[in-house]
Motif scaffolding. Structure first.
Motif, PDB file in Angstrom:
ATOM      1  N   SER A  11      13.446  20.164  68.977  1.00 20.93           N
ATOM      2  CA  SER A  11      13.602  19.165  70.034  1.00 20.93           C
ATOM      3  C   SER A  11      15.057  18.706  70.081  1.00 20.93           C
ATOM      4  N   PRO A  12      15.479  18.148  71.216  1.00 14.48           N
ATOM      5  CA  PRO A  12      16.828  17.571  71.259  1.00 14.48           C
ATOM      6  C   PRO A  12      17.006  16.492  70.185  1.00 14.48           C
ATOM      7  N   GLN A  35      23.111  22.263  75.799  1.00 15.06           N
ATOM      8  CA  GLN A  35      22.265  23.364  75.327  1.00 15.06           C
ATOM      9  C   GLN A  35      20.767  23.062  75.452  1.00 15.06           C
ATOM     10  N   THR A  36      20.427  21.847  75.847  1.00 11.72           N
ATOM     11  CA  THR A  36      19.010  21.476  75.966  1.00 11.72           C
ATOM     12  C   THR A  36      18.395  22.140  77.184  1.00 11.72           C
ATOM     13  N   GLU A  37      17.303  22.843  76.955  1.00 14.15           N
ATOM     14  CA  GLU A  37      16.551  23.501  78.028  1.00 14.15           C
ATOM     15  C   GLU A  37      15.463  22.552  78.498  1.00 14.15           C
ATOM     16  N   LYS A  38      15.513  22.215  79.767  1.00 18.51           N
ATOM     17  CA  LYS A  38      14.530  21.301  80.351  1.00 18.51           C
ATOM     18  C   LYS A  38      13.252  22.081  80.691  1.00 18.51           C
ATOM     19  N   PRO A  39      12.114  21.387  80.749  1.00 18.39           N
ATOM     20  CA  PRO A  39      10.861  22.078  81.083  1.00 18.39           C
ATOM     21  C   PRO A  39      10.875  22.608  82.523  1.00 18.39           C
ATOM     22  N   LEU A  40      10.147  23.690  82.736  1.00 19.12           N
ATOM     23  CA  LEU A  40      10.042  24.308  84.050  1.00 19.12           C
ATOM     24  C   LEU A  40       9.503  23.301  85.057  1.00 19.12           C
ATOM     25  N   LEU A  41      10.216  23.086  86.128  1.00 20.43           N
ATOM     26  CA  LEU A  41       9.874  22.142  87.191  1.00 20.43           C
ATOM     27  C   LEU A  41       9.690  20.720  86.666  1.00 20.43           C
ATOM     28  N   GLY A  42      10.198  20.458  85.466  1.00 24.25           N
ATOM     29  CA  GLY A  42      10.059  19.136  84.876  1.00 24.25           C
ATOM     30  C   GLY A  42       8.635  18.804  84.444  1.00 24.25           C
ATOM     31  N   PHE A 100       6.230  21.492  82.693  1.00 33.13           N
ATOM     32  CA  PHE A 100       5.554  22.354  81.736  1.00 33.13           C
ATOM     33  C   PHE A 100       6.260  22.395  80.391  1.00 33.13           C
ATOM     34  N   GLY A 101       5.803  21.580  79.466  1.00 32.58           N
ATOM     35  CA  GLY A 101       6.337  21.581  78.115  1.00 32.58           C
ATOM     36  C   GLY A 101       7.470  20.603  77.914  1.00 32.58           C
ATOM     37  N   PRO A 102       7.850  20.425  76.648  1.00 32.46           N
ATOM     38  CA  PRO A 102       8.927  19.489  76.324  1.00 32.46           C
ATOM     39  C   PRO A 102      10.298  20.135  76.459  1.00 32.46           C
ATOM     40  N   SER A 103      11.326  19.307  76.460  1.00 32.04           N
ATOM     41  CA  SER A 103      12.697  19.818  76.392  1.00 32.04           C
ATOM     42  C   SER A 103      12.888  20.425  75.015  1.00 32.04           C
ATOM     43  N   LYS A 104      13.759  21.442  74.930  1.00 31.93           N
ATOM     44  CA  LYS A 104      13.963  22.099  73.641  1.00 31.93           C
ATOM     45  C   LYS A 104      15.386  22.610  73.536  1.00 31.93           C
ATOM     46  N   VAL A 105      15.786  22.877  72.309  1.00 35.36           N
ATOM     47  CA  VAL A 105      17.103  23.410  72.017  1.00 35.36           C
ATOM     48  C   VAL A 105      16.909  24.666  71.178  1.00 35.36           C
TER      49      VAL A 105
END
Length: 185
Positions: A129-130, A158-165, A167-172
């Motif tokens: 997680s971030p 570098q934080t990847e946001k969830p698809l369409l905000g 589906f799933g949590p933000s991640k690194v």
């Protein structure tokens, strides 16, 4: 006898439809996903790294990922299979918490992100997680002799946001972040 044959044909037809739908989803996914359903590979310093498999980073100047129950061996993907109430498992997690706090003394009273002390089901999770990355920012900044703000900005980038905000949590991705850290001057 006719009922059995008719039932067998119905079941066969239903299975063909289900398998056909599954294969259709796999085909569409292989065409629209960024990596076409294959592993994402990064070539860095003459070495090949798989982005979707956790790597073991131990140096203080790097972000550390999730612990691995299989020592990051992709051929032996597995979890620990120990229940959260298992005493041996609880001792292992407590040792990880103690080690994490020792390596990050400036975060002594901060909440420990769970993914930094528990292994994933596969033992190969490449992402944290971030919050897990930010927990380590001060240690990394000190080891690299750069500002914490610079590390925090890099983590944010570098934080990847969830698809369409949705589906799933933000991640690194730990590997991508560590490569980006190596490029900071």
């Amino acid at each position: 006898m006719k009922n059995h044959i008719l039932s067998a044909f119905r079941l066969t037809f239903a299975m063909l439809v289900i398998v056909g739908i599954y294969l259709g989803i796999v085909y569409v996914g292989s065409k629209i996903l960024p990596t076409h359903g294959n592993a994402e590979i990064i070539n860095h310093n003459g070495k090949k790294f798989y982005v979707n498999i956790g790597q073991d980073f131990k140096a203080e100047k790097y972000v550390h990922g999730r612990p691995s129950a299989v020592n990051y061996n992709a051929a032996g993907s597995a979890g620990s299979n120990k229940a959260p109430s298992n005493q041996e498992y609880l001792q292992t997690v407590q040792k990880r918490i103690d080690t994490l706090k020792m390596k990050n003394p400036e975060m002594e009273n901060a909440k420990v992100p769970v993914e930094l002390v528990t292994a994933s089901g596969s033992g190969l999770d490449p992402d944290i997680s971030p919050e897990g990355a930010l927990y380590q920012a001060k240690r990394i900044a000190k080891a690299r002799n750069i500002s914490v703000e610079k590390i925090e900005n890099l983590i944010e980038n570098q934080t990847e946001k969830p698809l369409l905000g949705l589906f799933g949590p933000s991640k690194v991705n730990v590997l991508k972040l560590n490569i980006a850290l190596g490029q900071i001057k």
